[in-house]
Design a protein around this motif. Structure first.
Motif, PDB file in Angstrom:
ATOM      1  N   LYS A 135       0.859  -1.183   0.000  1.00  0.00           N
ATOM      2  CA  LYS A 135       0.000   0.000   0.000  1.00  0.00           C
ATOM      3  C   LYS A 135       0.897   1.235   0.000  1.00  0.00           C
ATOM      4  CE  LYS A 135      -3.541  -2.303   2.815  1.00  0.00           C
ATOM      5  NZ  LYS A 135      -4.210  -2.285   4.140  1.00  0.00           N
ATOM      6  N   PRO A 136       0.468   2.329  -0.547  1.00  0.00           N
ATOM      7  CA  PRO A 136      -0.825   2.542  -1.206  1.00  0.00           C
ATOM      8  C   PRO A 136      -0.904   1.834  -2.553  1.00  0.00           C
ATOM      9  CG  PRO A 136       0.545   4.490  -1.401  1.00  0.00           C
ATOM     10  CD  PRO A 136       1.282   3.558  -0.501  1.00  0.00           C
ATOM     11  N   VAL A 137      -2.100   1.326  -2.820  1.00  0.00           N
ATOM     12  CA  VAL A 137      -2.319   0.517  -4.013  1.00  0.00           C
ATOM     13  C   VAL A 137      -2.707   1.409  -5.180  1.00  0.00           C
ATOM     14  CG1 VAL A 137      -3.720  -1.300  -5.031  1.00  0.00           C
ATOM     15  CG2 VAL A 137      -3.002  -1.467  -2.655  1.00  0.00           C
ATOM     16  N   ARG A 138      -2.047   1.226  -6.317  1.00  0.00           N
ATOM     17  CA  ARG A 138      -2.398   1.944  -7.541  1.00  0.00           C
ATOM     18  C   ARG A 138      -3.237   1.032  -8.440  1.00  0.00           C
ATOM     19  NH1 ARG A 138       2.841   3.944  -6.455  1.00  0.00           N
ATOM     20  NH2 ARG A 138       3.006   6.217  -6.589  1.00  0.00           N
ATOM     21  N   TYR A 139      -4.079   1.639  -9.219  1.00  0.00           N
ATOM     22  CA  TYR A 139      -4.994   0.887 -10.088  1.00  0.00           C
ATOM     23  C   TYR A 139      -4.222  -0.074 -10.994  1.00  0.00           C
ATOM     24  CZ  TYR A 139      -8.685  -0.041 -13.519  1.00  0.00           C
ATOM     25  OH  TYR A 139      -9.586  -0.659 -14.346  1.00  0.00           O
ATOM     26  N   ASN A 140      -3.247   0.457 -11.730  1.00  0.00           N
ATOM     27  CA  ASN A 140      -2.521  -0.370 -12.709  1.00  0.00           C
ATOM     28  C   ASN A 140      -1.778  -1.521 -12.036  1.00  0.00           C
ATOM     29  OD1 ASN A 140      -3.386   1.174 -14.869  1.00  0.00           O
ATOM     30  ND2 ASN A 140      -1.589   2.532 -14.819  1.00  0.00           N
ATOM     31  N   GLU A 141      -1.171  -1.230 -10.899  1.00  0.00           N
ATOM     32  CA  GLU A 141      -0.397  -2.269 -10.213  1.00  0.00           C
ATOM     33  C   GLU A 141      -1.313  -3.364  -9.677  1.00  0.00           C
ATOM     34  OE1 GLU A 141       3.114  -2.604  -6.812  1.00  0.00           O
ATOM     35  OE2 GLU A 141       2.042  -0.715  -7.127  1.00  0.00           O
ATOM     36  N   LEU A 142      -2.457  -2.958  -9.105  1.00  0.00           N
ATOM     37  CA  LEU A 142      -3.398  -3.948  -8.592  1.00  0.00           C
ATOM     38  C   LEU A 142      -3.971  -4.776  -9.736  1.00  0.00           C
ATOM     39  CD1 LEU A 142      -4.967  -5.087  -6.194  1.00  0.00           C
ATOM     40  CD2 LEU A 142      -6.666  -3.282  -6.526  1.00  0.00           C
ATOM     41  N   HIS A 143      -4.278  -4.122 -10.828  1.00  0.00           N
ATOM     42  CA  HIS A 143      -4.806  -4.836 -12.008  1.00  0.00           C
ATOM     43  C   HIS A 143      -3.793  -5.866 -12.505  1.00  0.00           C
ATOM     44  CE1 HIS A 143      -5.492  -5.350 -16.377  1.00  0.00           C
ATOM     45  NE2 HIS A 143      -6.778  -5.364 -16.013  1.00  0.00           N
ATOM     46  N   ARG A 144      -2.537  -5.454 -12.587  1.00  0.00           N
ATOM     47  CA  ARG A 144      -1.493  -6.372 -13.084  1.00  0.00           C
ATOM     48  C   ARG A 144      -1.329  -7.587 -12.192  1.00  0.00           C
ATOM     49  NH1 ARG A 144       3.072  -7.795 -11.541  1.00  0.00           N
ATOM     50  NH2 ARG A 144       3.147  -6.205  -9.909  1.00  0.00           N
ATOM     51  N   ILE A 145      -1.248  -7.371 -10.882  1.00  0.00           N
ATOM     52  CA  ILE A 145      -0.956  -8.487  -9.991  1.00  0.00           C
ATOM     53  C   ILE A 145      -2.121  -9.464  -9.914  1.00  0.00           C
ATOM     54  CG2 ILE A 145      -1.735  -7.511  -7.765  1.00  0.00           C
ATOM     55  CD1 ILE A 145       0.922  -8.578  -6.590  1.00  0.00           C
ATOM     56  N   VAL A 146      -3.349  -8.951 -10.001  1.00  0.00           N
ATOM     57  CA  VAL A 146      -4.515  -9.850 -10.026  1.00  0.00           C
ATOM     58  C   VAL A 146      -4.492 -10.698 -11.292  1.00  0.00           C
ATOM     59  CG1 VAL A 146      -7.035  -9.937 -10.211  1.00  0.00           C
ATOM     60  CG2 VAL A 146      -5.958  -8.421  -8.529  1.00  0.00           C
ATOM     61  N   GLN A 147      -4.259 -10.051 -12.440  1.00  0.00           N
ATOM     62  CA  GLN A 147      -4.247 -10.787 -13.700  1.00  0.00           C
ATOM     63  C   GLN A 147      -3.100 -11.786 -13.758  1.00  0.00           C
ATOM     64  OE1 GLN A 147      -6.657 -10.715 -15.924  1.00  0.00           O
ATOM     65  NE2 GLN A 147      -7.733  -9.238 -14.617  1.00  0.00           N
ATOM     66  N   ASP A 148      -1.902 -11.370 -13.314  1.00  0.00           N
ATOM     67  CA  ASP A 148      -0.751 -12.285 -13.338  1.00  0.00           C
ATOM     68  C   ASP A 148      -1.003 -13.496 -12.451  1.00  0.00           C
ATOM     69  OD1 ASP A 148       0.531 -10.641 -15.062  1.00  0.00           O
ATOM     70  OD2 ASP A 148       1.975  -9.825 -13.612  1.00  0.00           O
ATOM     71  N   THR A 149      -1.582 -13.264 -11.283  1.00  0.00           N
ATOM     72  CA  THR A 149      -1.853 -14.377 -10.361  1.00  0.00           C
ATOM     73  C   THR A 149      -2.860 -15.343 -10.965  1.00  0.00           C
ATOM     74  OG1 THR A 149      -1.411 -12.937  -8.459  1.00  0.00           O
ATOM     75  CG2 THR A 149      -2.612 -14.973  -8.025  1.00  0.00           C
ATOM     76  N   MET A 150      -3.891 -14.819 -11.557  1.00  0.00           N
ATOM     77  CA  MET A 150      -4.898 -15.687 -12.150  1.00  0.00           C
ATOM     78  C   MET A 150      -4.370 -16.411 -13.388  1.00  0.00           C
ATOM     79  SD  MET A 150      -7.179 -15.492 -10.001  1.00  0.00           S
ATOM     80  CE  MET A 150      -8.191 -16.693 -10.863  1.00  0.00           C
TER      81      MET A 150
END
Length: 825
Positions: free
Chosen positions: A682-697
């Motif tokens: 944190k703090p969480v940025r939109y792009n970073e959160l989007h990337r890590i969710v997609q990469d994990t999935m």
């Protein structure tokens, strides 16, 4: 008497020349002979007035020479002075029998010898027949001797004997006085020494001690009382070393017997009445010489021990304070990042909605300010971790060129906005794959380039990357990076301080350009941790050149081929998933929920770990986003319970992403240890959160898109997908490159074979390097790896490895030819 001719017979050239120099200085003519035979030969041809001869010589000795002179009719009356020690009574008999005129004892006094010479020369030539002689018969050592000598001879011999005795007596007296003086000096030195000294004989008896030793071990006794006593007995009776006595005596004996060259032993002496213990260090060194023995020095080290204790206490206090500082920084980081998470997250989210131009401008200012605050927090944490020795460098294989280009690419827009040129140039010998901490290397370059951008208004920033010592240095890659700018420059007197924490060239720099002065300090620490150095060359108004070196390990390209392929095998659209958000802070819940919903995901919220575990069995979720610090059960224990199946067997393998405001070292590693898949700060940025969710999935759901052999994923012969990305879908260009490769590869292999056979290592290495580049151009990963190994084998001058790699490359080139033929069909 002056101008008399004296013959010196002496086998020692040094003694002969010394005596010659003395007599010539007194006006005499001098001749030299080294043997009795040479002396007789010289006397036959010269008029000699006096012979001075040593007694002990090789061949004919002095007595025999004197007898030979007396037996010669031509020079039999020449007086002879014998230089003798008269150390044996037999010398007296030999001297009288030989017919010597006079005797001088050795070592002689030059003035005394001169007096004897003058006396003999005054008396004139020796004539035994005309002198009053008397024959004497006597027994000596069981033998009968008959001497025929005159009174003068006997008198001179007796006088010489007396003089010799007197001289020896004087020498003994002088030696005695010298010995007494040395003993007094030794006693004085021993008494003045702070150490407690005992001189021991080879039998471990005490030969001498100083007063301080006696005061400690045997108070009230004099040196006379203690001399000759057994050392072990004296130490044992003192009661000073009840526990260490055996070790001490064993060490002393080992030095005396020659088993060890030196012995040291530290021990303490407890005092009565609760007084502080005294510490001593015993050092035992051997006595040089035939007599043997040893010197035992007892040196008081109480003050040193106290200082060591104080240093340890100070170190412990400093470490405790440092741990407190680290905990404080971690806590403050967490507390600052939590509201900052809301500021950045909601700003990011709002900027994605419909806004007026003024609103966008205002929110951009908020976003930039929040980012600057986050950078400051990260810099302070980094510096704190370095100072506390808590920062650990990672060791992972990575593409060096991609890492460096990523830094430059991220700052291109800033350069364009200021009208500046920003370029990166890598030398040909810079390795493609290295092993080290990619993130920290990028951080150093990011700091230096960012610094140059800040202080440059026209011109540009030019990054040059090279390797030193021919690329490989002691099995490591010594990388040198230079960042040159055309900015304002740095005054010479300020260049030494800019790498210190919170320091800039001057205070006006901070006001005009901003910044905390931490970037260069952190860069210096990171460079030194990587075994390198950093420095600057600058002239005010003419720009600056920052240069740093770091040591990296050679990397394994096959690792990157596998990893890179895995990332490129998925071409499906972004997944929309169901997420369980485990977070206790309402602000963070709002931020994360808004961002995830904006991405199209469905979100369920649990307030802590206990709620998450109780809710999971009744939910169907694809991913868990887990905060770390929560009441009742934190994120670590919640993740461990999920992995243990407590939240249901179906959820045992659900992906878990840690989400925390903690930024201290070891957090990510701890998350992995507790079974989490990844970590986002944190703090969480939109792009970073989007990337890590997609990469994990993607990592969880994607199917293998390449050949599988024994469960191990391998790269294809030709990576056509990568080629399409590289050449932006220009298949004609790619086909042309492949045709050029097929046309040239056979000739290149033959040229390499010829160069290697002709021992032309430079040409062979250049061809191997060209083959590596050609394979990279047509996206042939396996062949490129083999070419790289071939180049390494040439550099190592390993014929077996070269032959093996060359054969493998031939096979790969044939596979490429087959793969291209199949693709064309």
């Amino acid at each position: 008497m002056l101008n008399s001719h004296i013959l010196i017979v002496e086998d020692s050239l040094t003694q002969a020349v010394k005596l010659e120099f003395f007599l010539v200085g007194k006006g005499y003519t001098v001749s030299l002979a080294s043997t009795g035979e040479d002396a007789l030969e010289l006397m036959a041809g010269k008029n000699i007035d006096l012979v001075i001869s040593d007694v002990i010589m090789p061949g004919m000795d002095g007595y025999e020479l004197c007898e030979s002179i007396r037996g010669n009719s031509n020079y039999g009356n020449v007086p002879v002075i014998l230089l003798t020690s008269l150390s044996d009574p037999g010398d007296i008999i030999k001297g009288l029998k030989s017919g010597a005129t006079n005797f001088v004892t050795k070592p002689y006094d030059e003035d005394f010898l001169l007096g004897r010479i003058n006396s003999v020369l005054r008396d004139g030539r020796f004539d035994l027949d005309q002198r009053a002689t008397q024959e004497v018969s006597f027994d000596f050592h069981g033998e009968k001797h008959v001497l025929r000598a005159d009174f003068s001879q006997v008198f001179h011999l007796l006088l010489t004997t007396y003089e010799n005795t007197l001289l020896q007596s004087r020498q003994l007296d002088a030696a005695h006085r010298k010995l007494v003086s040395h003993e007094e000096q030794l006693s004085s030195v021993l008494s003045s020494m702070a150490a407690k000294i005992a001189v021991l004989g080879p039998d471990l008896k005490i030969m001498a001690t100083n007063e301080s030793w006696r005061a400690l071990f045997i108070p009230g006794q004099s040196e006379t009382d203690i001399t000759g006593r057994d050392f072990a007995e004296a130490i044992a009776e003192s009661g000073c070393m009840p526990e260490s006595l055996d070790a001490l005596l064993e060490g002393v004996r080992s030095v005396i017997t020659g088993s060890t060259g030196k012995f040291s032993h530290e021990y303490s002496i407890e005092h009565k009445a609760g007084a502080e213990a005294s510490w001593y260090m015993l050092e035992v060194t051997p006595m040089r010489g035939k007599s043997g023995g040893a010197v035992a020095s007892f040196i008081e080290i109480t003050e040193r021990k106290n200082m060591e204790r104080e240093l340890i206490e100070a170190r412990d206090a400093a470490e405790k304070a440092n741990r407190f500082k680290s905990r404080f920084l971690a806590s403050m980081s967490h507390e600052i990042r939590t509201p900052l998470n809301a500021v950045i997250g909601m700003t990011d989210l709002t900027l994605r909605s419909e806004l007026t131009a003024e609103q966008v401008e205002n929110l951009d200012i908020v976003r930039v300010s929040a980012s600057q605050l986050l950078t400051l927090i990260n810099d302070i944490l980094d510096l704190s971790k370095v100072e506390a020795k808590m920062l650990k460098l990672e060791k992972n294989d990575f593409s060096l060129s991609e890492a460096l280009y990523a830094v430059v690419k991220s700052m291109e827009q800033q350069a364009k906005d200021k009208g500046l040129v920003l370029s990166l140039d890598l030398d040909e010998d810079v390795p493609e794959v290295v092993c080290g901490d990619e993130g920290r290397l990028k951080q150093i370059l990011y700091n230096l380039v960012g610094n140059s951008l800040k202080f440059t208004d026209q011109g540009g920033i030019f990054v040059q990357v090279s390797t030193l010592d021919g690329c490989i240095h002691s099995g490591q890659v010594l990388l040198q990076v230079s960042v040159r700018d055309t900015g304002i420059g740095i005054p010479e007197d300020k260049q030494a301080v800019i790498f210190e924490s919170f320091r800039q060239a001057d205070d006006t720099t901070t006001r005009k350009f901003g910044g905390t002065g931490l970037g260069l300090a952190i860069s210096r620490e990171l460079v030194e941790m990587m075994g390198g150095e950093i420095g600057v060359r600058s002239s005010e108004g003419c720009g600056s050149v920052f240069t740093f070196t770091v040591f990296l390990q050679p990397g394994d390209p096959s690792t990157l081929i596998s990893n890179g392929k895995e990332k490129k095998t998925v071409s499906r659209a972004d997944s929309k998933v169901s997420i369980l958000l485990v977070e206790d802070n309402p602000i963070n819940v709002k931020v994360a929920t808004s961002l995830l919903t904006k991405m199209g995901h469905s979100v369920t919220v649990a307030g802590n770990g206990v709620e998450a575990i109780s809710m999971l069995p009744g939910l169907s979720v694809d991913l868990v986003l887990m905060d770390l610090e929560m009441p009742e059960m934190d994120g670590f224990n919640a993740s461990r319970n999920i992995r243990m199946g407590i939240a249901g067997e179906a959820n045992r393998d659900v992906p878990i992403i840690a989400m925390s405001a903690h930024a201290m070292s070891g957090i990510k590693e701890k998350c992995i240890k507790y079974g989490m898949n990844d970590y986002i700060a944190k703090p969480v940025r939109y792009n970073e959160l989007h990337r890590i969710v997609q990469d994990t999935m993607k990592t969880r759901t994607e199917e293998p898109a390449v050949e599988v052999i024994s469960g191990v994923q391998t790269a294809p012969i030709l990576d056509l997908e990568k080629a399409s990305d590289m050449y932006h879908g220009d298949s004609e260009l790619y086909s042309e490159l492949c045709s050029m490769f097929l046309t040239d590869v056979e000739d290149e292999i033959k040229s390499f074979d010829h160069a290697w056979s002709a021992d032309d290592r430079d040409t062979a290495r250049r061809i191997a390097h060209t083959l590596k580049s050609s394979c990279a151009a047509i996206c042939a990963p396996h062949a490129r790896v083999v070419a790289m190994e071939l180049e390494k084998a040439v550099l190592a001058d390993d014929p077996n490895a070269v032959n093996y790699c060359l054969e493998r490359f031939r096979e790969q080139s044939q596979k490429i030819r087959t793969a291209l033929a199949t693709t064309e069909q």
